[in-house]
Design a protein around this motif. Structure first.
Motif, mmCIF file in Angstrom:
data_model
loop_
_atom_site.group_PDB
_atom_site.id
_atom_site.type_symbol
_atom_site.label_atom_id
_atom_site.label_comp_id
_atom_site.label_asym_id
_atom_site.label_seq_id
_atom_site.Cartn_x
_atom_site.Cartn_y
_atom_site.Cartn_z
ATOM 1 N N SER A 189 82.306 -78.769 44.301
ATOM 2 C CA SER A 189 82.571 -77.467 43.683
ATOM 3 C C SER A 189 83.349 -77.678 42.398
ATOM 4 O O SER A 189 84.301 -78.445 42.369
ATOM 5 N N PHE A 209 93.258 -82.657 40.125
ATOM 6 C CA PHE A 209 94.282 -82.013 40.934
ATOM 7 C C PHE A 209 95.381 -82.980 41.369
ATOM 8 O O PHE A 209 96.549 -82.600 41.458
ATOM 9 N N GLY A 210 95.020 -84.236 41.623
ATOM 10 C CA GLY A 210 96.022 -85.232 42.008
ATOM 11 C C GLY A 210 97.061 -85.430 40.911
ATOM 12 O O GLY A 210 98.264 -85.505 41.179
ATOM 13 N N SER A 221 94.826 -78.894 56.243
ATOM 14 C CA SER A 221 95.785 -79.879 55.704
ATOM 15 C C SER A 221 96.454 -79.320 54.444
ATOM 16 O O SER A 221 97.661 -79.481 54.246
ATOM 17 N N TRP A 222 95.654 -78.679 53.584
ATOM 18 C CA TRP A 222 96.233 -78.102 52.363
ATOM 19 C C TRP A 222 97.216 -76.980 52.705
ATOM 20 O O TRP A 222 98.268 -76.857 52.073
ATOM 21 N N LEU A 246 98.182 -74.756 46.302
ATOM 22 C CA LEU A 246 97.861 -75.424 47.571
ATOM 23 C C LEU A 246 97.383 -74.416 48.620
ATOM 24 O O LEU A 246 96.406 -74.660 49.328
ATOM 25 N N CYS A 302 99.389 -82.521 40.782
ATOM 26 C CA CYS A 302 100.437 -82.585 41.815
ATOM 27 C C CYS A 302 101.567 -83.517 41.376
ATOM 28 O O CYS A 302 102.746 -83.192 41.537
ATOM 29 N N ALA A 333 100.363 -78.511 53.870
ATOM 30 C CA ALA A 333 101.097 -79.092 52.727
ATOM 31 C C ALA A 333 101.803 -77.983 51.939
ATOM 32 O O ALA A 333 102.945 -78.162 51.489
ATOM 33 N N TRP A 391 96.003 -95.063 44.640
ATOM 34 C CA TRP A 391 96.910 -94.144 43.932
ATOM 35 C C TRP A 391 98.365 -94.570 44.116
ATOM 36 O O TRP A 391 99.165 -94.460 43.196
ATOM 37 N N TYR A 418 103.248 -73.689 42.283
ATOM 38 C CA TYR A 418 102.691 -74.922 42.856
ATOM 39 C C TYR A 418 102.141 -74.638 44.260
ATOM 40 O O TYR A 418 101.013 -75.027 44.597
ATOM 41 N N GLU A 462 85.419 -70.854 48.994
ATOM 42 C CA GLU A 462 84.520 -71.109 47.864
ATOM 43 C C GLU A 462 84.360 -72.599 47.584
ATOM 44 O O GLU A 462 83.352 -73.026 47.044
ATOM 45 N N ARG A 463 85.403 -73.377 47.904
ATOM 46 C CA ARG A 463 85.358 -74.808 47.619
ATOM 47 C C ARG A 463 84.395 -75.544 48.543
ATOM 48 O O ARG A 463 84.011 -76.663 48.261
ATOM 49 N N GLY A 464 84.077 -74.916 49.650
ATOM 50 C CA GLY A 464 83.154 -75.537 50.592
ATOM 51 C C GLY A 464 83.748 -76.727 51.320
ATOM 52 O O GLY A 464 83.009 -77.603 51.793
#
Lengths: 358, 199
Positions: free
Chosen positions: A205, B68-69, B114-115, B96, B72, B118, A52, B92, B104-106
């Protein structure tokens, strides 16, 4: 057929010092300031993050190069016939030179300018990106089927339509319309069909839209993908048409070669069309017509990938991820050749008519 | 001929003076400048807000497509172009701090943390760069206060409940100091909860 003097003149006019300096300054700014935010690197994951970082440099530099070069060379082509009408051509071309020879020579000069600008951009980008690492190149469609809903307790089976795939290939699946919950947990398992041996597995997900990628080992032809969802209450649409295979390549710098090929096809088509249109309209009308055509192509959706500039957005998305956009296929090259031939024929016809009227 | 040139020069100077007066008037009407504009903002000039809006549309499209990248990257470009609006930073940061850290994202706990880090770092940048940092402090206080109510094992932040409430009180206090109308009320409510839990 090609008049060397006219070719050299077109090349020199296209590579004016002011334009070259402007593009160089813009490229330097893009290469110096393009950085991937830490959040994007976090989203990419540790494995993909270095790609990236290089991808951001390539995407910004090639955006500038393709748009500036195509636009500028198109403008130069638009001014060519207008210059000839002012009797600018007679002293530099033999009297007996055909209209086709005059046009082909000027067009070749512009194409040489595109090649020089493209090669300079590629050299600058690769020197700055310095990425000699391996990456993936966009491969063919993964499935022949149109896709379908996954969920309600059933498992969805789809056959891979790509033949045997080498180790390190990635299979990127696309999902949409996840419903029944904020996130749908999708499980994808690739199996060898005769023996039922599991080749790869991944879980992800998915919200409204989402992608899932499987890293494949040596994959035999006719492998089967089995898709399922953990919760029987939920469902999601598997968009099989958008699924792509990403083949491993040894060097990520191949991305610049792919963009150079695109630049040559786009610039060649635009210059030929500009030469053709400017033979029949005034310069202002020709600029407007060409700009409108370019805008229509740039914003057109799927189905117009064979037109010049139409797949630029998709190629830049791929570059942004540090991967390699697919090299232009045969339909794309054939369409560019047809547009070039049509544009040059249109210009030659206008020149023949103009000479007869004189 | 010379007279005509003189009139043209006079007109040009008059237009320049008028443009300068309008720019200076607009500068004063805008109030105190938040921070020095970024290079990109200065390059795009008066079209910065318009280009930033277009970039936010593109960012939103990338978000809806699940990239998502790319979201951002586009959000960062939009913020570089028009960093003054606190709501843009909050939108924004919300992605994050809440969407990415969702159970839910598991995702693994380390990744959720980390998120969250950030997101908090982004709010720190927003406080320095946006025009109304009080709004950012209130949002940050709200995030810490909400995390304090989540069971520790589900929380995307390593601190305990008391520590989170103290961070929320501090954030609301800063917003109050900057003159946010509701910050004092939030601070008082959180302070009471903090004292109750201490007792």
């Amino acid at each position: 057929m090609i008049l060397a003097g006219l070719l050299r003149l077109a090349l020199l006019r296209a590579l004016r010092p002011a334009f070259c300096l402007l593009v160089a300054a813009l490229l330097a700014w893009a290469l110096a300031t393009s950085r991937v935010p830490s959040t994007a690197l976090l989203a990419a994951g540790s494995e993909q993050a270095p790609l990236w970082e290089h991808g951001a440099l390539r995407a910004s530099a090639w955006t500038i190069a393709v748009l500036c070069c195509t636009g500028w060379l198109g403008l130069q082509a638009l001014q060519t016939l207008a210059g000839w009408r002012r009797r600018d051509v007679d002293w530099m071309a033999p009297r007996g030179a055909s209209a086709t020879a005059l046009l082909c020579s000027s067009w070749s000069g512009l194409l040489c300018a595109a090649l020089i600008l493209g090669l300079s951009t590629a050299a600058a980008v690769e020197a700055c990106a310095g990425g000699g690492s391996a990456s993936w190149i966009e491969g063919p469609r993964a499935f022949d089927s149109p896709g379908g809903w996954v969920g309600s307790g059933t498992e969805n089976h789809v056959l891979l339509a790509t033949g045997a795939l080498p180790r390190g290939t990635r299979l990127r699946l696309a999902f949409a319309f996840g419903s029944g919950g904020p996130q749908v947990h999708v499980r994808a398992v690739l199996v060898d069909r005769p023996g039922g041996r599991e080749l790869a597995r991944s879980e992800q997900s998915v919200g409204t839209h989402g992608e899932l990628e499987l890293a494949l080992p040596d994959c035999p032809p006719g492998a089967e993908l089995r898709l399922s969802i953990g919760d029987p209450e939920l469902r999601v649409y598997h968009d099989a048409e958008a699924a792509r295979v990403w083949l491993p390549v040894a060097h990520e710098g191949l991305a610049s070669l792919s963009m150079l090929a695109r630049l040559l096809l786009d610039a060649g088509s635009c210059c030929a069309l500009a030469l053709g249109i400017s033979g029949w309209f005034s310069t202002a009308t020709a600029v407007f017509t060409l700009a409108t055509l370019a805008l229509l192509v740039l914003v057109s959706g799927a189905g117009a990938e064979w037109l010049p500039l139409a797949d630029l957005g998709d190629a830049l998305h791929v570059l942004q991820e540090g991967r390699v956009p697919a090299l232009p296929g045969l339909p794309r090259i054939a369409a560019a050749a047809a547009l070039c031939a049509g544009g040059l024929a249109l210009g030659a016809a206008s020149l023949v008519r103009w000479r007869r009227e004189r | 001929m010379r007279r005509a040139r003189g009139i043209e020069l006079g007109l040009a100077l008059g237009c320049f003076a008028l443009a300068l007066a309008i720019t200076l008037a607009a500068w004063h009407a805008r109030g105190p400048a938040p921070a020095r504009a970024s290079l990109l903002e200065r390059l795009v000039g008066p079209f910065a807000a318009l280009v930033a809006s277009a970039e936010w549309v593109r960012a939103d499209l990338a978000l809806r497509e699940g990239r998502f990248g790319v979201f951002c990257e586009r959000a960062e470009t939009a913020l570089e172009l028009a960093p003054s609006d606190p709501q843009a930073w909050i939108y924004y940061a919300h992605q994050l701090l809440w969407e990415r850290t969702s159970l839910e994202r598991g995702s693994a706990r380390e990744l959720r943390e980390s998120w969250a880090r950030a997101g908090i770092e982004l709010l720190g940048r927003a406080e320095r760069e946006c025009a109304h940092p009080a709004e950012i402090w209130v949002y940050e206080g709200g995030v810490f206060a909400a995390w304090a109510e989540i069971p520790a094992e589900e929380r995307p932040w390593p601190g305990d409940t008391r520590e989170l409430r103290a961070l929320a009180v501090e954030a609301f206090g800063r917003a109050r100091a900057l003159g946010h109308p509701k910050a004092a009320m939030f601070e008082q409510a959180l302070r009471e909860r903090l004292e109750q839990s201490d007792r």
